[in-house]
Write a protein that holds these residues in place. Structure first.
Motif, PDB file in Angstrom:
ATOM      1  N   PRO A 267      19.087  -6.530  -1.989  1.00 58.32           N
ATOM      2  CA  PRO A 267      18.119  -7.468  -1.398  1.00 58.32           C
ATOM      3  C   PRO A 267      18.667  -8.826  -0.956  1.00 58.32           C
TER       4      PRO A 267
ATOM      5  N   GLY B 101       5.143   2.435   5.382  1.00 62.01           N
ATOM      6  CA  GLY B 101       4.256   3.561   5.672  1.00 62.01           C
ATOM      7  C   GLY B 101       2.915   3.093   6.216  1.00 62.01           C
TER       8      GLY B 101
ATOM      9  N   ALA C 198       8.139   7.545   4.514  1.00 58.74           N
ATOM     10  CA  ALA C 198       8.394   6.130   4.191  1.00 58.74           C
ATOM     11  C   ALA C 198       8.149   5.935   2.702  1.00 58.74           C
TER      12      ALA C 198
ATOM     13  N   GLY D  50       2.110   2.422  -0.531  1.00 56.60           N
ATOM     14  CA  GLY D  50       1.567   1.643  -1.636  1.00 56.60           C
ATOM     15  C   GLY D  50       2.253   0.329  -1.838  1.00 56.60           C
TER      16      GLY D  50
ATOM     17  N   GLU E 256      -0.199   8.335  -0.458  1.00 58.21           N
ATOM     18  CA  GLU E 256       0.512   7.429  -1.362  1.00 58.21           C
ATOM     19  C   GLU E 256       0.400   7.971  -2.787  1.00 58.21           C
TER      20      GLU E 256
ATOM     21  N   ILE F  29       5.029  -1.136  -0.951  1.00 56.23           N
ATOM     22  CA  ILE F  29       5.258  -1.819   0.336  1.00 56.23           C
ATOM     23  C   ILE F  29       4.941  -0.778   1.351  1.00 56.23           C
TER      24      ILE F  29
HETATM   25  P1  FAD Z   1       8.738   1.106  -0.859  1.00 55.82           P
HETATM   26  O1  FAD Z   1       8.359  -0.324  -0.887  1.00 55.82           O
HETATM   27  O2  FAD Z   1       9.592   1.617  -1.967  1.00 55.82           O
HETATM   28  O3  FAD Z   1       7.403   1.956  -0.776  1.00 55.82           O
HETATM   29  C1  FAD Z   1       7.448   3.348  -0.879  1.00 55.82           C
HETATM   30  C2  FAD Z   1       6.066   3.837  -1.259  1.00 55.82           C
HETATM   31  O4  FAD Z   1       6.102   5.250  -1.309  1.00 55.82           O
HETATM   32  C3  FAD Z   1       5.623   3.373  -2.648  1.00 55.82           C
HETATM   33  O5  FAD Z   1       4.339   2.851  -2.572  1.00 55.82           O
HETATM   34  C4  FAD Z   1       5.680   4.627  -3.499  1.00 55.82           C
HETATM   35  O6  FAD Z   1       4.677   4.650  -4.497  1.00 55.82           O
HETATM   36  C5  FAD Z   1       5.425   5.704  -2.458  1.00 55.82           C
HETATM   37  N1  FAD Z   1       6.004   7.001  -2.842  1.00 55.82           N
HETATM   38  C6  FAD Z   1       7.209   7.233  -3.418  1.00 55.82           C
HETATM   39  N2  FAD Z   1       7.403   8.539  -3.594  1.00 55.82           N
HETATM   40  C7  FAD Z   1       6.293   9.154  -3.124  1.00 55.82           C
HETATM   41  C8  FAD Z   1       5.890  10.515  -3.036  1.00 55.82           C
HETATM   42  N3  FAD Z   1       6.676  11.505  -3.475  1.00 55.82           N
HETATM   43  N4  FAD Z   1       4.677  10.792  -2.501  1.00 55.82           N
HETATM   44  C9  FAD Z   1       3.873   9.799  -2.049  1.00 55.82           C
HETATM   45  N5  FAD Z   1       4.191   8.500  -2.118  1.00 55.82           N
HETATM   46  C10 FAD Z   1       5.395   8.186  -2.646  1.00 55.82           C
HETATM   47  N6  FAD Z   1      13.033  -7.204   1.663  1.00 55.82           N
HETATM   48  C11 FAD Z   1      12.818  -8.221   2.534  1.00 55.82           C
HETATM   49  O7  FAD Z   1      12.688  -7.983   3.744  1.00 55.82           O
HETATM   50  N7  FAD Z   1      12.761  -9.514   2.107  1.00 55.82           N
HETATM   51  C12 FAD Z   1      12.934  -9.843   0.797  1.00 55.82           C
HETATM   52  O8  FAD Z   1      12.882 -11.029   0.442  1.00 55.82           O
HETATM   53  C13 FAD Z   1      13.173  -8.803  -0.133  1.00 55.82           C
HETATM   54  N8  FAD Z   1      13.346  -9.076  -1.456  1.00 55.82           N
HETATM   55  C14 FAD Z   1      13.586  -8.066  -2.325  1.00 55.82           C
HETATM   56  C15 FAD Z   1      13.825  -8.375  -3.668  1.00 55.82           C
HETATM   57  C16 FAD Z   1      14.098  -7.366  -4.564  1.00 55.82           C
HETATM   58  C17 FAD Z   1      14.375  -7.723  -5.990  1.00 55.82           C
HETATM   59  C18 FAD Z   1      14.130  -6.018  -4.126  1.00 55.82           C
HETATM   60  C19 FAD Z   1      14.448  -4.910  -5.078  1.00 55.82           C
HETATM   61  C20 FAD Z   1      13.901  -5.702  -2.800  1.00 55.82           C
HETATM   62  C21 FAD Z   1      13.628  -6.719  -1.886  1.00 55.82           C
HETATM   63  N9  FAD Z   1      13.401  -6.435  -0.533  1.00 55.82           N
HETATM   64  C22 FAD Z   1      13.198  -7.460   0.350  1.00 55.82           C
HETATM   65  C23 FAD Z   1      13.444  -5.059  -0.026  1.00 55.82           C
HETATM   66  C24 FAD Z   1      12.048  -4.455   0.089  1.00 55.82           C
HETATM   67  O9  FAD Z   1      11.367  -4.546  -1.129  1.00 55.82           O
HETATM   68  C25 FAD Z   1      12.141  -3.017   0.523  1.00 55.82           C
HETATM   69  O10 FAD Z   1      13.033  -2.881   1.580  1.00 55.82           O
HETATM   70  C26 FAD Z   1      10.773  -2.517   0.950  1.00 55.82           C
HETATM   71  O11 FAD Z   1       9.927  -2.519  -0.164  1.00 55.82           O
HETATM   72  C27 FAD Z   1      10.873  -1.118   1.540  1.00 55.82           C
HETATM   73  O12 FAD Z   1       9.598  -0.674   1.868  1.00 55.82           O
HETATM   74  P2  FAD Z   1       9.271   0.888   1.974  1.00 55.82           P
HETATM   75  O13 FAD Z   1       7.830   0.948   2.336  1.00 55.82           O
HETATM   76  O14 FAD Z   1      10.267   1.545   2.821  1.00 55.82           O
HETATM   77  O15 FAD Z   1       9.519   1.456   0.499  1.00 55.82           O
END
Ligand code: FAD
Length: 477
Positions: free
Chosen positions: A318, A24, A170, A19, A42, A21
């Motif tokens: 971050p 996934g 993820a 969702g 999601e 990010i």
């Molecule tokens: P997430 O983005 O957390 O996505 C996880 C997904 O899983 C979500 O949609 C959530 O709803 C879903 N989920 C959670 N639990 C469950 C469950 N039990 N069942 C089903 N679904 C579930 N990174 C960069 O590369 N560049 C940047 O400039 C940058 N700036 C940032 C600024 C800030 C302030 C922050 C906090 C982070 C920043 N990041 C940046 C880091 C980046 O946001 C994360 O590394 C990235 O979002 C990770 O992606 P992800 O898909 O692993 O996790």
């Protein structure tokens, strides 16, 4: 579970999290390209159907690692075209002075991209594969990973169970998959909250609709103990993010609106007219600062049944703009390993843990280091001198010397190797500086000796309590 290239279509893969990010959603595309049957679950609603998506920062810095991962699914150009290139840091000092620190000698840029646009494009891409099914509002609550049984709650409160051959977790820093994986398994795990929180502040366009500051920069207000940054958006706004210790946030908020203006007048006076006094007071008084956590674990996998990726495996603070980039790169690394092992998860997943965990842990450490660089070191003259030496050596020896920032941001060198190369380079610079320190007096001494022996000259003459230059007559050999 293993497989060869012919039976992928019978392999049922689940991806948890797609969702906010997108690691996934991107992983679902990678698996679909390999021919697996993919279900993406999601917990939230489909972001494409909601007006305002709640969650983390509005925009992110996309760099080479993330771009390489998007390239593989044909999205790199579309995403960078919709982003804004940032070629330098633009430093705002307390007195309102400005200076630039370019990221790269050849003008390479990082891209400010909209989190929402990126997420929407990835979901649409995943949906375009006939072998991918998206399931929104399905929150993973329990898993028997060895049996491949996943239990979800849906928005209506129902419990749904699904069975898969392999599960990719993820689902972010507070991952339910990681919790399930750790149940009964020997997984090393650590997490660290930093004492700082963050709050986003919007900088609107000017009255005539233009950007309020120069757009092709990552703006930084470094104030040693804390800082503010701002990244440009397509709609000519900037998203400012204030990173301040929770204790200071609380103190300022306790003092009410006057406290907010006082804090900004003292620390970020040039930002007040940019954000607007009213907006600043409203946001500060109605928003809670959010925490930042760094997560490390090892291994990432359970047999050939489950594996963690993205923040679920390695959340980081971050400050290097690498969390998403590193998560996207996970998809590339796993894909390369699956190629090497001919889709055999039994041998591929242990290699993924072994290769990726030390790299991601290195990046978590670098992200913590960069916070000190961004809020404090960029103010220092020694840092500026070091950066000049770094840039000079990079210019002189482009094949063997690369500044740390460039290795992390503009290359795909493994993060763990980045750290060891950086350490070697620092030793090399120190050696050069020490040599120069010794060499300078020697060069000066040799020059002086040559002059004094070859021609009319001045000689340094030592008198007790009185050091002075004295003209000596010319000397012939
Ligand atoms: P997430 O983005 O957390 O996505 C996880 C997904 O899983 C979500 O949609 C959530 O709803 C879903 N989920 C959670 N639990 C469950 C469950 N039990 N069942 C089903 N679904 C579930 N990174 C960069 O590369 N560049 C940047 O400039 C940058 N700036 C940032 C600024 C800030 C302030 C922050 C906090 C982070 C920043 N990041 C940046 C880091 C980046 O946001 C994360 O590394 C990235 O979002 C990770 O992606 P992800 O898909 O692993 O996790």
């Amino acid at each position: 579970m293993d497989g060869d290239k012919n039976d992928q279509s019978t392999v049922k893969a689940a991806v948890i999290g797609g969702g906010l990010i997108m690691v996934g959603a991107l992983q679902a595309c990678y698996l679909a390209k390999r021919g697996f049957q993919v279900d993406l679950y999601e917990g939230r609603q489909d972001i494409r159907t909601v007006e305002e998506a709640k969650g983390r920062s509005i925009n992110l810095a996309l760099s080479v690692r993330g771009r390489a991962a998007l390239h593989h699914v044909g999205l790199e150009e579309e995403i960078t075209a919709a982003g804004i290139p940032m070629r330098a840091r633009r430093i705002h000092n307390r007195a309102g002075g400005l200076h630039n620190q370019p990221y790269d000698k050849d003008g390479q840029a990082i891209f400010s991209v909209s989190r929402r646009n990126l997420n929407e494009k990835l979901l649409t891409k995943a949906e375009s594969f006939p072998n991918v099914k998206l399931h929104f509002q399905h929150r993973l609550v329990r898993a028997d990973l060895d049996k491949g049984e996943l239990q979800f709650t849906t928005s209506s409160g129902d419990t749904v169970t699904a069975t898969h051959d392999i599960t990719f977790g993820a689902d972010g820093a507070y991952s339910a998959m990681r919790r399930e994986l750790m149940r009964g398994n020997r997984i090393n795990f650590s997490q660290e909250y930093i004492p700082h929180g963050y709050m986003e502040l919007k900088i609107p366009p000017t009255e005539d609709g233009g950007f309020a500051m120069l757009p092709n920069f990552l703006h930084i207000w470094p104030r040693d103990e804390f800082m503010m940054i701002a990244l440009p958006n397509q709609d000519h706004t900037f998203t400012g993010t204030l990173f301040v210790p929770f204790a200071i946030f609380e103190k300022v908020q306790e003092r009410g609106e006057d406290g907010v203006i006082e804090f900004f007048t003292k620390n970020f006076p040039d930002a007040i007219p940019l954000i607007g006094e009213e907006s600043l007071k409203n946001t500060f008084m109605s928003t809670k600062a959010l925490p930042m956590v760094s997560v490390k674990c090892y291994p990432y996998h359970r047999k050939d049944k489950a594996v963690l990726m993205g923040d679920a495996a390695h959340a980081m603070v971050p400050f290097y703009g690498q969390g998403m980039n590193c998560g996207f790169e996970d998809c590339v690394v796993l894909d390369e390993i699956l190629n090497k092992h001919n889709n055999n998860f039994k041998t591929a997943l242990p290699e993924f843990s072994q290769v990726r965990s030390p790299d991601a842990q290195a990046m978590c450490d670098l992200a913590l280091y960069n916070y000190v660089e961004m809020r404090h070191l960029v103010n220092s003259k020694l840092f500026m001198l070091n950066k000049k030496i770094d840039d000079f050596l990079y210019w002189l020896l482009p094949k063997s010397y690369m500044p740390l920032y460039n290795m992390v941001t503009f290359s795909r060198i493994r993060y763990s190797i980045v750290i060891s190369k950086w350490k070697q380079q620092k030793k090399f610079v120190r050696f050069c500086l020490i040599s120069a320190l010794f060499a300078l007096p020697m060069i000066a001494g040799t020059g002086y000796w040559q002059r004094s022996n070859l021609s009319g000259h001045r000689r340094f003459n030592f008198h007790w309590r009185n050091i002075r230059w004295e003209k000596i007559g010319s000397k012939q050999r």
